[in-house]
Design a protein around this motif. Structure first.
Motif, PDB file in Angstrom:
ATOM      1  N   VAL A   1      -3.605   0.393  -0.535  1.00 27.36           N
ATOM      2  CA  VAL A   1      -2.869  -0.785  -1.002  1.00 27.36           C
ATOM      3  C   VAL A   1      -2.007  -1.354   0.128  1.00 27.36           C
ATOM      4  O   VAL A   1      -1.940  -2.564   0.328  1.00 27.36           O
ATOM      5  CB  VAL A   1      -2.021  -0.448  -2.259  1.00 27.36           C
ATOM      6  N   ILE A   2      -1.354  -0.477   0.884  1.00 28.36           N
ATOM      7  CA  ILE A   2      -0.531  -0.934   2.011  1.00 28.36           C
ATOM      8  C   ILE A   2      -1.399  -1.633   3.044  1.00 28.36           C
ATOM      9  O   ILE A   2      -1.033  -2.680   3.585  1.00 28.36           O
ATOM     10  CB  ILE A   2       0.244   0.253   2.631  1.00 28.36           C
ATOM     11  N   ALA A   3      -2.570  -1.064   3.326  1.00 28.45           N
ATOM     12  CA  ALA A   3      -3.476  -1.669   4.304  1.00 28.45           C
ATOM     13  C   ALA A   3      -3.918  -3.060   3.857  1.00 28.45           C
ATOM     14  O   ALA A   3      -4.052  -3.971   4.666  1.00 28.45           O
ATOM     15  CB  ALA A   3      -4.686  -0.765   4.531  1.00 28.45           C
ATOM     16  N   GLU A   4      -4.121  -3.229   2.559  1.00 32.07           N
ATOM     17  CA  GLU A   4      -4.590  -4.510   2.024  1.00 32.07           C
ATOM     18  C   GLU A   4      -3.469  -5.533   1.860  1.00 32.07           C
ATOM     19  O   GLU A   4      -3.658  -6.718   2.121  1.00 32.07           O
ATOM     20  CB  GLU A   4      -5.233  -4.289   0.648  1.00 32.07           C
ATOM     21  N   ARG A   5      -2.298  -5.080   1.398  1.00 31.10           N
ATOM     22  CA  ARG A   5      -1.243  -6.013   0.982  1.00 31.10           C
ATOM     23  C   ARG A   5       0.015  -5.968   1.837  1.00 31.10           C
ATOM     24  O   ARG A   5       0.928  -6.763   1.620  1.00 31.10           O
ATOM     25  CB  ARG A   5      -0.843  -5.718  -0.465  1.00 31.10           C
ATOM     26  N   GLY A   6       0.101  -4.999   2.757  1.00 28.62           N
ATOM     27  CA  GLY A   6       1.309  -4.853   3.553  1.00 28.62           C
ATOM     28  C   GLY A   6       2.376  -4.082   2.798  1.00 28.62           C
ATOM     29  O   GLY A   6       2.244  -3.774   1.614  1.00 28.62           O
ATOM     30  N   TYR A   7       3.461  -3.798   3.497  1.00 26.69           N
ATOM     31  CA  TYR A   7       4.549  -2.988   2.953  1.00 26.69           C
ATOM     32  C   TYR A   7       5.162  -3.621   1.711  1.00 26.69           C
ATOM     33  O   TYR A   7       5.320  -2.981   0.681  1.00 26.69           O
ATOM     34  CB  TYR A   7       5.600  -2.786   4.049  1.00 26.69           C
ATOM     35  N   ARG A   8       5.523  -4.897   1.791  1.00 20.86           N
ATOM     36  CA  ARG A   8       6.205  -5.557   0.667  1.00 20.86           C
ATOM     37  C   ARG A   8       5.282  -5.741  -0.538  1.00 20.86           C
ATOM     38  O   ARG A   8       5.723  -5.682  -1.679  1.00 20.86           O
ATOM     39  CB  ARG A   8       6.750  -6.920   1.096  1.00 20.86           C
ATOM     40  N   GLY A   9       4.006  -5.942  -0.285  1.00 22.89           N
ATOM     41  CA  GLY A   9       3.071  -6.175  -1.381  1.00 22.89           C
ATOM     42  C   GLY A   9       2.576  -4.908  -2.048  1.00 22.89           C
ATOM     43  O   GLY A   9       1.858  -4.969  -3.048  1.00 22.89           O
ATOM     44  N   ALA A  10       2.958  -3.769  -1.505  1.00 23.97           N
ATOM     45  CA  ALA A  10       2.487  -2.495  -2.049  1.00 23.97           C
ATOM     46  C   ALA A  10       3.414  -2.036  -3.168  1.00 23.97           C
ATOM     47  O   ALA A  10       4.357  -1.296  -2.955  1.00 23.97           O
ATOM     48  CB  ALA A  10       2.430  -1.439  -0.944  1.00 23.97           C
ATOM     49  N   SER A  11       3.143  -2.505  -4.363  1.00 31.59           N
ATOM     50  CA  SER A  11       3.985  -2.138  -5.501  1.00 31.59           C
ATOM     51  C   SER A  11       3.507  -0.828  -6.125  1.00 31.59           C
ATOM     52  O   SER A  11       2.340  -0.436  -5.979  1.00 31.59           O
ATOM     53  CB  SER A  11       3.938  -3.239  -6.564  1.00 31.59           C
ATOM     54  N   LEU A  12       4.425  -0.169  -6.820  1.00 30.64           N
ATOM     55  CA  LEU A  12       4.046   1.049  -7.540  1.00 30.64           C
ATOM     56  C   LEU A  12       2.981   0.737  -8.586  1.00 30.64           C
ATOM     57  O   LEU A  12       2.069   1.531  -8.797  1.00 30.64           O
ATOM     58  CB  LEU A  12       5.279   1.676  -8.195  1.00 30.64           C
TER      59      LEU A  12
ATOM     60  N   ALA B   1      -2.373  -0.391  16.544  1.00 24.95           N
ATOM     61  CA  ALA B   1      -2.572  -1.842  16.535  1.00 24.95           C
ATOM     62  C   ALA B   1      -3.677  -2.256  15.561  1.00 24.95           C
ATOM     63  O   ALA B   1      -3.757  -3.425  15.175  1.00 24.95           O
ATOM     64  CB  ALA B   1      -2.891  -2.338  17.943  1.00 24.95           C
ATOM     65  N   MET B   2      -4.478  -1.299  15.126  1.00 26.24           N
ATOM     66  CA  MET B   2      -5.556  -1.593  14.173  1.00 26.24           C
ATOM     67  C   MET B   2      -5.144  -1.335  12.726  1.00 26.24           C
ATOM     68  O   MET B   2      -5.923  -1.544  11.809  1.00 26.24           O
ATOM     69  CB  MET B   2      -6.790  -0.752  14.507  1.00 26.24           C
ATOM     70  N   ARG B   3      -3.918  -0.863  12.502  1.00 28.31           N
ATOM     71  CA  ARG B   3      -3.472  -0.576  11.130  1.00 28.31           C
ATOM     72  C   ARG B   3      -2.054  -1.105  10.903  1.00 28.31           C
ATOM     73  O   ARG B   3      -1.108  -0.343  10.731  1.00 28.31           O
ATOM     74  CB  ARG B   3      -3.593   0.912  10.824  1.00 28.31           C
ATOM     75  N   PRO B   4      -1.931  -2.423  10.872  1.00 23.14           N
ATOM     76  CA  PRO B   4      -0.606  -3.028  10.767  1.00 23.14           C
ATOM     77  C   PRO B   4       0.147  -2.671   9.487  1.00 23.14           C
ATOM     78  O   PRO B   4       1.374  -2.566   9.508  1.00 23.14           O
ATOM     79  CB  PRO B   4      -0.877  -4.531  10.855  1.00 23.14           C
TER      80      PRO B   4
END
Length: 196
Positions: free
Chosen positions: A20-31, A92-95
């Protein structure tokens, strides 16, 4: 049996959180998004991880296991400067993961933050690893005259500081190239640069 199943469930949740973090980023990764991915309710997920921060710390612990085991980084004790450069390229490949690490690191400096202990222990370990890398590369003194223990916090700071700059302006900051430039500044042998 119950404990093994519970541990397996926790691992499933952490893997889902990484995705989920890989797809949506830190802020978009909701529980909620993570819970849905593993077929749990958000309340069910909270049984395994009582807060989002606790789940994110578990993600970072998993990241460190990948980096020191089957990922791009060698196991502790076999680090070399060229492997550090490879790790920077891998990051750099896993922001999404880098963003999670950086965001939690920034927040962890506040008293009582659930990630504070993780980062305090991690940095003590990393400084020791970096001193060992520098000692293996340069002996007891770097070309600058610094000891490996004096230079280790600087090397660590450059790696993490470049991550922040890259996250803020990825089109302007070539994190792997900047790190290789730093290795040249350190006085690393030309072979580190020539490999890239």
């Amino acid at each position: 049996m119950v404990r093994a199943r519970s541990e397996e469930r926790r691992e499933d949740i952490v893997r889902a959180a990484v995705e989920v973090i890989a797809e949506r980023g830190y802020r978009g990764a909701s529980l909620g998004a993570v819970a849905e991915r593993v077929g749990l309710t958000q309340q069910g997920l909270l049984h395994y991880f009582p807060t989002k921060e606790a789940l994110l710390v578990a993600v970072l612990e998993e990241r460190d296991r990948w980096d020191t085991g089957g990922g791009s980084r060698a196991s502790a004790g076999t680090w070399r400067l060229d492997l550090l450069a490879s790790l920077v390229e891998y990051n750099a490949m896993r922001p999404g993961i880098v963003q999670t690490f950086s965001a939690l690191l920034g927040e962890s400096v506040t008293d009582g933050h659930p990630a504070r202990e993780f980062f305090t222990e991690r940095y003590a370990q990393v400084r020791g690893e970096m001193a060992a890398v520098l000692r293996a590369e340069f002996g007891e003194r770097l070309p600058s005259g610094l000891t490996p223990e004096q230079a280790a916090p600087l090397l660590t700071a450059v790696m993490d500081g470049l991550q922040y700059q890259w996250l803020l302006a990825p089109e302007s900051v070539d994190m792997p190239a900047a790190f290789r430039s730093f290795l040249t500044l350190l006085g690393a042998p030309r072979s580190v640069d020539d490999k890239h």
